[in-house]
Every structure is written in structure tokens, then in C-alpha cells.
Enzyme design. Sequence first.
Site, PDB file in Angstrom:
ATOM      1  N   LYS A  56       3.747   0.854   9.288  1.00 48.38           N
ATOM      2  CA  LYS A  56       4.627   1.986   8.956  1.00 48.38           C
ATOM      3  C   LYS A  56       4.646   2.216   7.444  1.00 48.38           C
ATOM      4  CE  LYS A  56       8.589  -1.100   8.855  1.00 48.38           C
ATOM      5  NZ  LYS A  56       9.665  -1.708   9.633  1.00 48.38           N
ATOM      6  N   ARG A 154      22.113  -0.876  14.671  1.00 46.09           N
ATOM      7  CA  ARG A 154      21.482   0.319  14.146  1.00 46.09           C
ATOM      8  C   ARG A 154      20.953   1.071  15.364  1.00 46.09           C
ATOM      9  NH1 ARG A 154      16.969  -1.086   9.728  1.00 46.09           N
ATOM     10  NH2 ARG A 154      15.946  -1.429  11.700  1.00 46.09           N
ATOM     11  N   TYR A 302      12.993   5.713 -24.697  1.00 48.43           N
ATOM     12  CA  TYR A 302      14.284   6.359 -24.447  1.00 48.43           C
ATOM     13  C   TYR A 302      15.439   5.385 -24.647  1.00 48.43           C
ATOM     14  CZ  TYR A 302      11.840  10.252 -22.219  1.00 48.43           C
ATOM     15  OH  TYR A 302      11.043  11.331 -21.962  1.00 48.43           O
ATOM     16  N   MET A 350       8.836   7.978 -17.173  1.00 47.15           N
ATOM     17  CA  MET A 350       8.248   8.555 -15.961  1.00 47.15           C
ATOM     18  C   MET A 350       6.768   8.207 -15.839  1.00 47.15           C
ATOM     19  SD  MET A 350       8.074  12.528 -14.704  1.00 47.15           S
ATOM     20  CE  MET A 350       9.813  12.824 -14.785  1.00 47.15           C
TER      21      MET A 350
END
Length: 413
Positions: A56, A154, A302, A350
Site C-alpha cells: 500500500k 477502527r 529561515y 522546501m
Amino acid sequence: MVRSTVAHVDLAALQANFRAIQAFLAEGGPEGPPLRVRRAEPSGPAAPPRIIAVVKANAYGHGAERVALALEEAGADLLACADIEEGVALRRAGVRVPVLVFGALSVSDLDGLFEYALTPTISTPAAARAVQEAAAKHRVRLGYHLKIDTGMNRLGFRHDNLRRTLPDLLGSANLRLEAIYTHFSTADMPDSPLFHDQRIRFEMAASVVDELAARQAPDVGLQEQDTTGGRVGGRRLPRHACNSAALLRDSRVWYDMVRPGLLLYGIVPPPIASTIPLQPVMSLTSRVVAVKGLRPGEGVGYGRTYQAETPRSIAVVPAGYADGLDTRLGGRGQVLIRGRRVPIVGAVSMDMLTVDVTGLDVEPGDQVVIIGRQGTESWQQIDAREMAAAIGTIPWEIVCRIGARIERQYSAK
Ligand SMILES: *Cc1c(COP(=O)(O)O)cnc(C)c1O
């Protein structure tokens, strides 16, 4: 054209891992043969469980198509994916073995189940009705696996009121029950008693299902259409429960099939130890694009989260959070350059991150290993488990998040 940040996927390692897990199962696991699980047939020979290879989420970020075909070639009896769309992608890639869809399907477009011969999980009454209706429309009898909720809370039919909830499903004219399964919530927590509670609940629930199924269809002729190859004697349906952690932990829950995901990719679920000789399948590398000097008092990136106290050399690596590298790696993670471990400093941005390479003779073009090995010493390897530990997450997340823009390059040997 290939970007400098690349994920290498070693299909030979994947297949070796599959075989190593197979061998572990054949040997009876950590406890050895005495505790070995016996098959459904009371008088039959003890056979190791079959493997449902979990692919998956794009095969945990490794690339579902190539991984699925390699696992099929290695002998996987079944593949499993999260939803119908993933199953369709596997079939389009040429996968022929049965494909089990784990997810709940009550709100899905179900046609893919029939057009692409997928095996659904039925885990809610709403899905049962929807799949029955769709199967009737397609005029087929569709095999499915039944999911029992034994404590995860779940998906799945609750283990404790099956006599009330199951008869409708078992009476569905166009559905055929092929196997029963559950999923552990604390397999990777050695001290949690829930694991054993779930095992007991599952075994009791599975007996109830067997009994109800036999009553519903006394002359169960399910065998001939059993797409997952389980032998349904009308007495005991195939059962499965194990993810990687449960498989390593307790051979009593191996039952007829096991469902490893993470282990196939060469990663052992923390905090569990494993004796299975596994190799990491994916590595992630890049190249230094720039090297810069920092003067004392200057910062990088940053927010200036890192400031130099002494003169430092900073290398810029063109991989950032858009490539799936967690922002928490800033100040916590490491990469390998020139065979050395160097710290990620400053904020991960990023498209790039910065590492402190002071004292190393680093140049643009030098290889950077973000996940993988650079050298033969044990410390010259950074794996997904280590990276996850460094930032307080789980290795599944590390590999699944490797970004879509990163090219996967496959080697098969
Ligand atoms: C993902 C998944 C697995 C595999 O889990 P791992 O911990 O990666 O081995 C097994 N079963 C189900 C139902 C899953 O969703």
C-alpha cells in the site's frame, strides 16, 4: 534528465528480504519449531504461513508497480493495498496474483473490484451491502476477506456481537467469504496486554464466524472459486492477523497467512529486535550544490535557527521538505558526506537543507547520503529507523513521505 536527489530502490534486496522472512516462517520463528503453528487441517502437516506482501501507499514510497512485480516474482501469494485505486494500478502494472484491498469500501467506486479482479475486505455492514449490490449488478460471486475488530476500534465488525451482525453478510448471494482477519493495535509495544487480548478475541471470533458460515452454507463449495488459494474445508476458514511486529513477536498469531509490510523493505519496527537478515531496500542520495563559509555570529536559513560561534563551512543540499524530509531534521538529523556523519543545521526548507561540513574538504558535486550507506563501517549508515528516532516519528512515515518529485531508480542486480 535526473535531479540530483534520487531514491535508489534495490529490488534484489527486496526479494532477498522476502525470502529471509519466508525462511524465518519456515523455521518457526524466534522460538523455533516447538511453538510452530499448525495448519487448519487437523491432521494435515504443519506448513508455514503464506505471505501477503503489503504494498500500500506506493509500496511504502518505494514505487508500487516495480515492487509488486518483484514480490510476485519472489513468490508472494497475495499482495495487499489500501484502496481500489491502488489495486487497479497494480493490475495495470501486470500483477497477476490475488490483490487484497484493506480499506473500507462503503463510499468507493466499486467497479474496479470487478474489472480488475480485486479481493475486497468487508469491514462494515454498509460496505457489505454496497459490495453485495455491486456484485449482483455484475452478476458474479465475489470472494472477500472479513475483517474483525478485536480492539483497534477502527474498521471491522466488532468481535463481540458477530451473531447479530454477520448473518446478513454471510447470506449475501453474490459474496463468498474467503478468509477472516484482524489487525493488532499494539504489536510493537511489548508490554501492552492488549496484544494478547486481541489474539484471544480473534480466535474466539473466528470460531464463531466458522460456525455461522457452516450453518449458512452447510455444503460449502467455496473451494473452487477461492481466489486467495486458501483451503476452505467448510470447517475452518483461513485466518490472518500479523503485521511485521506481530510476525516477529509471536508465532502463535501467524495462523494461515501473515501480512508484513515494513519488514519487506528492510526496516524492523521499533523497538523490536529481529534476527532476520534484512537489507534496507531504499536509499536516498543527493549532491552538494554549494559550499559557503559562515563567520562567527552569522546564521543560516529561515529564522536563523543556527548561528555560528566559530568560522564554519556549510554545504547546501538540494533536498527539502517538498521531497519529504521532515522539518524537524533541522538541528537533529545527520547526513553522510565523504564518509563522515555531518549534522543538518538551520531550518530544512522546501527545496534544500544545509549541513555543517567544517573541517571536511567538501566540494559541489560531492555525494550526500541522506538515507543509506557511505562506507563499510557501521556508523557509515543512516537508516529510516534512525532518522525516525532522531525526530520522534516512526520509520513508516519516513519512507512513505519520500516525495513524488524524487525519481525512483531501480536496480535488480
Ligand atoms: C499496513 C498494514 C500491514 C503491514 O504493516 P507493517 O507494520 O508495515 O508490517 C498489515 N496489515 C494491515 C491491515 C495493514 O494496514
